[in-house]
Scaffold this active site. Sequence first.
Site, PDB file in Angstrom:
ATOM      1  N   TYR A 153       0.840  -1.202   0.000  1.00 38.26           N
ATOM      2  CA  TYR A 153       0.000   0.000   0.000  1.00 38.26           C
ATOM      3  C   TYR A 153       0.878   1.256   0.000  1.00 38.26           C
ATOM      4  O   TYR A 153       0.669   2.187  -0.783  1.00 38.26           O
ATOM      5  CB  TYR A 153      -0.912  -0.028   1.234  1.00 38.26           C
ATOM      6  CG  TYR A 153      -1.887   1.125   1.300  1.00 38.26           C
ATOM      7  CD1 TYR A 153      -2.905   1.246   0.357  1.00 38.26           C
ATOM      8  CD2 TYR A 153      -1.787   2.102   2.292  1.00 38.26           C
ATOM      9  CE1 TYR A 153      -3.806   2.311   0.409  1.00 38.26           C
ATOM     10  CE2 TYR A 153      -2.678   3.155   2.352  1.00 38.26           C
ATOM     11  CZ  TYR A 153      -3.679   3.261   1.413  1.00 38.26           C
ATOM     12  OH  TYR A 153      -4.560   4.313   1.463  1.00 38.26           O
ATOM     13  N   SER A 156       2.465   1.822  -3.370  1.00 36.41           N
ATOM     14  CA  SER A 156       1.515   2.284  -4.396  1.00 36.41           C
ATOM     15  C   SER A 156       1.163   3.752  -4.184  1.00 36.41           C
ATOM     16  O   SER A 156       1.016   4.512  -5.144  1.00 36.41           O
ATOM     17  CB  SER A 156       0.247   1.421  -4.385  1.00 36.41           C
ATOM     18  OG  SER A 156      -0.482   1.625  -3.191  1.00 36.41           O
TER      19      SER A 156
END
Lengths: 249, 216
Positions: A153, A156
Amino acid sequence: MRQTSVVLIIGGAAGIGQAVAESRLKNDDKVVFTDINAEKGHQLMTEWRDQGYEATFIQQDVTSWKDTEKVVSETIELYGRMDVLIISAGVTSQKRLEDITVKEWRFTLDVNLTGLFYILKAALPEMVKSKGGSIVIVGSGSAITGSGGGAHYAVSKGGAFGLMRAIANEYSDQGIHINLVAPRVIETEMLDILYPTEEAKEALRQKIPIKNFGTLADTTNAINFLASGESRYIQAQVLLMDGGRTYLT
Amino acid sequence: MNILLFDASHRISGMMTAYYQKVYALDFTDKLNGKGSLYQYINGQDPVQLITFDLLDDQDISMESWLNKNNIQFDTVINNLEHLIGNTLTETSIDEWRKSLFINLHLPFLIIKAFISYVPDDGQIIHISSTAAVSGEAGDVSYASHKSGLESFSKSLSKELSKRNIRSNVISISPKCWRKSDGARQIIQLLKETCNEHMSFLNGQVITLDNGETLS
């Protein structure tokens, strides 16, 4: 008198995206919103239209270039321009590095980062044609701290910083106003995924200097400000929204 | 000190192998399919091929078996994988974006997953990045984005691996530094200092080598 804007919201049927859509509709903007969840999208479109608002839902898988091109072309077909683009689609899961599978890593990066690249690539030429507009990317404080959702996460969302800056370098002189909000601990479905129990939430709340989570309204206010002419001189910035947690603790 | 370099073909690899007595490096025959060989470089000798690997094949345990059998550990792993195309947003094709994503982000993830058990407690990871991650100025949207993602990855690693006292830092280098006549020497000097065991309190940082240009 305030001019009505054409607003495209990617990931507009849940969480922050939905809250922004509602706030823009209440301001009489024309809102096109997308989501992978067609049932929720159509339901919201019906509700909003019943309330007299001009809302259009288009189903979109953000990892599909074809879907993304379609969203942009349908928006242009409908209104002839796009003044504001809000990119809010995203996925997360709380995992330790050793537990992140290659499939999960790829999926998270595909949705959160490649999906962002696709919409920017598809929308920017149209925005430039209509003499510019504002883009606000919904990022995350995880990109700065490396925590809160696992390495996949954070990576990204970190990738969104560099992409936003590269776009700003390329398009600032063509009327494109682009910034990123980086919320950290906002009351959304994602918070429930990452901190599923009340005890976990309370322990987290105590770590935030203002002793409160951010709300959807806080985020919406920041996004709408960055998408407006009032923030014209704010360009290529990351606005961290965290109740002081990142730098005060 | 045992050092593992992620990409033998990268320009810093030659200098690192010349400076340190014993360096290991991954030499990719097919980067986009995660295939290659692990080599050992001993100063003054020809490199020795140790074992082949296929990072995308879950069933391939040859590398793991070989490392276990030979009791190999890497005190410092240096992620020097880089892929720069130099294209603007309009020029960047979907395939080019994906290629950059794979080399700059997926491969480091796969390699770290594969090798982290062979980094001892108190070991470290160093990632080579670029000031483009902050300034976006390399003229390459993919590279700027993926290097910026890498810096967040390093922060995640520094937090997750701190229980083993494994550190993760980034050395972010300005494109101008690479072009300077003594640029590579300065980069190696900084790498050597970062590798130094006396730097054990340096963790989760992005160290920038840019003559102050990202401040302007």
